[in-house]
Motif scaffolding. Structure first.
Motif, PDB file in Angstrom:
ATOM      1  N   LEU A   1      50.280  -1.897  73.066  1.00 28.51           N
ATOM      2  CA  LEU A   1      51.700  -1.778  73.681  1.00 28.51           C
ATOM      3  C   LEU A   1      52.560  -1.328  72.112  1.00 28.51           C
ATOM      4  N   VAL A   2      52.324  -2.216  71.083  1.00 35.78           N
ATOM      5  CA  VAL A   2      53.025  -1.750  69.820  1.00 35.78           C
ATOM      6  C   VAL A   2      52.564  -0.506  69.537  1.00 35.78           C
ATOM      7  N   GLY A   3      51.375   0.006  69.680  1.00 35.65           N
ATOM      8  CA  GLY A   3      50.925   1.260  68.976  1.00 35.65           C
ATOM      9  C   GLY A   3      51.642   2.355  69.818  1.00 35.65           C
ATOM     10  N   ALA A   4      51.800   2.302  71.074  1.00 32.40           N
ATOM     11  CA  ALA A   4      52.585   2.968  71.754  1.00 32.40           C
ATOM     12  C   ALA A   4      54.050   3.240  71.500  1.00 32.40           C
ATOM     13  N   PHE A   5      54.627   1.948  71.388  1.00 32.72           N
ATOM     14  CA  PHE A   5      56.024   2.081  71.060  1.00 32.72           C
ATOM     15  C   PHE A   5      56.293   2.608  69.734  1.00 32.72           C
ATOM     16  N   VAL A   6      55.281   2.272  68.616  1.00 30.22           N
ATOM     17  CA  VAL A   6      55.447   2.928  67.503  1.00 30.22           C
ATOM     18  C   VAL A   6      55.678   4.361  67.278  1.00 30.22           C
ATOM     19  N   ALA A   7      54.423   4.882  67.998  1.00 29.40           N
ATOM     20  CA  ALA A   7      54.343   6.350  68.255  1.00 29.40           C
ATOM     21  C   ALA A   7      55.462   6.908  69.035  1.00 29.40           C
ATOM     22  N   LEU A   8      56.093   6.291  70.111  1.00 28.25           N
ATOM     23  CA  LEU A   8      57.146   6.777  70.688  1.00 28.25           C
ATOM     24  C   LEU A   8      58.379   7.001  69.652  1.00 28.25           C
ATOM     25  N   LEU A   9      58.324   5.828  68.899  1.00 25.42           N
ATOM     26  CA  LEU A   9      59.480   5.996  68.033  1.00 25.42           C
ATOM     27  C   LEU A   9      59.444   7.040  67.034  1.00 25.42           C
TER      28      LEU A   9
END
Lengths: 210, 138
Positions: free
Chosen positions: B100-108
């Protein structure tokens, strides 16, 4: 005999219709795409509402809505969310007027009201679980936590989104991409408000009818 | 094998406008927004060109086209979605957090890119069209 006219013969004015003006502006295309997403989201909520309506009497001898729901807490939650929708609208107006400080102010008010809603909801959930009304107690409670929790997750995502947008506003300023994202955020936030109005009616108002 | 490759983009003498661009098409699809004045616009245009012995090769005024920049965000987020899904199925909570954190950071990282679009210059489009015309004529 070739009676057809080639496109090169036709004057530009003769073809001046809406589709000839080229693709719609990006703001329109983006908002349209986001509406499609919102509709798919509302389809999901419709399914959860249907599940709740079917399971609302399946309490398995456990607590019912009448015993669990606190009207005053839910009334304050509703007030917070409706007010935050209003301040979100004011934020959109400030974006259109390109007044950055006003945008920050109304974003902050929207965020605080949304966070207050979330805090009250989490307290309500914790209170219910402490009284033995956890999701695994009955089908009614499973459906309740799924439906209301899903809305709560959306509000959480919205708050994170709003915080990220304020960072983007600080770094990038009011430019086309930021403006479009704020437009989408406003659509999202108002849609959550609409879902909450249904939720408030179906779960909390109809739930306390004897 | 190379001599069998179609360079015209219109191997079957098509009637409709999608055959009027190169194959494979450029990223911007059409150098000039095609105007459809009638059914079988492309066919009639070709008939007319034949009647006038191909004199109608007009010099188009190309305009720069704005295109979204290429991005790996779809692939990267699909990867993190797989990680999250796998972790949730097998109750590996730390891994679900990583996904989840990885997806969020990538989106950021995607949302904070400096330039979202590239402008393809009129010169570049004209060059591509000239090359395509030369290949068709060959």
């Amino acid at each position: 005999m070739n009676i057809a006219v080639t496109i090169d013969d036709v004057g530009k004015d003769a073809l001046a219709s809406a589709s000839e003006a080229g693709p719609a502006p990006k703001r329109i295309v983006v908002a349209y795409g986001f509406w499609i997403f919102l509709l798919s989201d509302i389809v999901m909520f419709a399914a959860l509402f249907a599940a709740y309506a079917v399971l609302v009497r399946a309490t398995a001898g456990g607590p019912t809505g009448v015993e669990l729901f606190s009207q005053s807490s839910v009334a304050i939650e509703t007030a917070c969310l409706l007010a935050s929708s209003f301040t979100c609208g004011l934020m959109s107006l400030a974006v259109n007027a390109r007044r950055r400080d006003t945008v920050y102010f109304f974003a902050l008010v929207t965020f605080v009201l949304g966070a207050a809603f979330l805090a009250l909801e989490i307290r309500e959930f914790a209170d219910m679980i402490a009284r033995g009304a956890a999701p695994q107690r009955s089908a009614f409670l499973s459906a309740f936590f799924t439906l209301v929790g899903c809305h709560g997750l959306h509000v959480t995502a919205g708050l994170i989104w709003l915080a990220v947008m304020m960072a983007q506003l600080a770094i990038k300023g009011i430019r086309a991409t930021v403006e479009r994202r704020l437009l989408c955020f406003a659509l999202f936030w108002h849609a959550l408000d609409i879902v909450w109005v249904w939720l408030f009616t179906v779960v909390y108002l109809m739930g306390v009818r004897p | 094998m190379t001599q069998l490759r179609d360079v015209t983009g219109d191997p079957w003498n098509g009637r409709t406008l999608e055959w009027s661009t190169a194959s494979p098409p450029p990223a911007w699809n059409f150098a000039v927004l095609p105007r459809a004045a009638e059914r079988d616009t492309y066919w009639n245009r070709k008939q007319r060109a034949r009647a006038t012995e191909g004199v109608s090769a007009q010099a188009y005024q190309y305009e720069p086209i704005e295109m979204p920049k290429n991005s790996a965000i779809g692939f990267v987020n699909a990867f993190f979605a797989v990680v999250t899904g796998f972790a949730l199925i097998w109750h590996i909570w730390w891994m679900a957090g990583v996904g989840l954190v990885g997806a969020f950071v990538a989106l950021l990282a995607f949302a904070f890119r400096h330039d979202e679009e590239v402008e393809i210059s009129a010169e570049q489009i004209a060059q591509f069209e000239r090359r395509h015309q030369a290949e068709v004529a060959r």
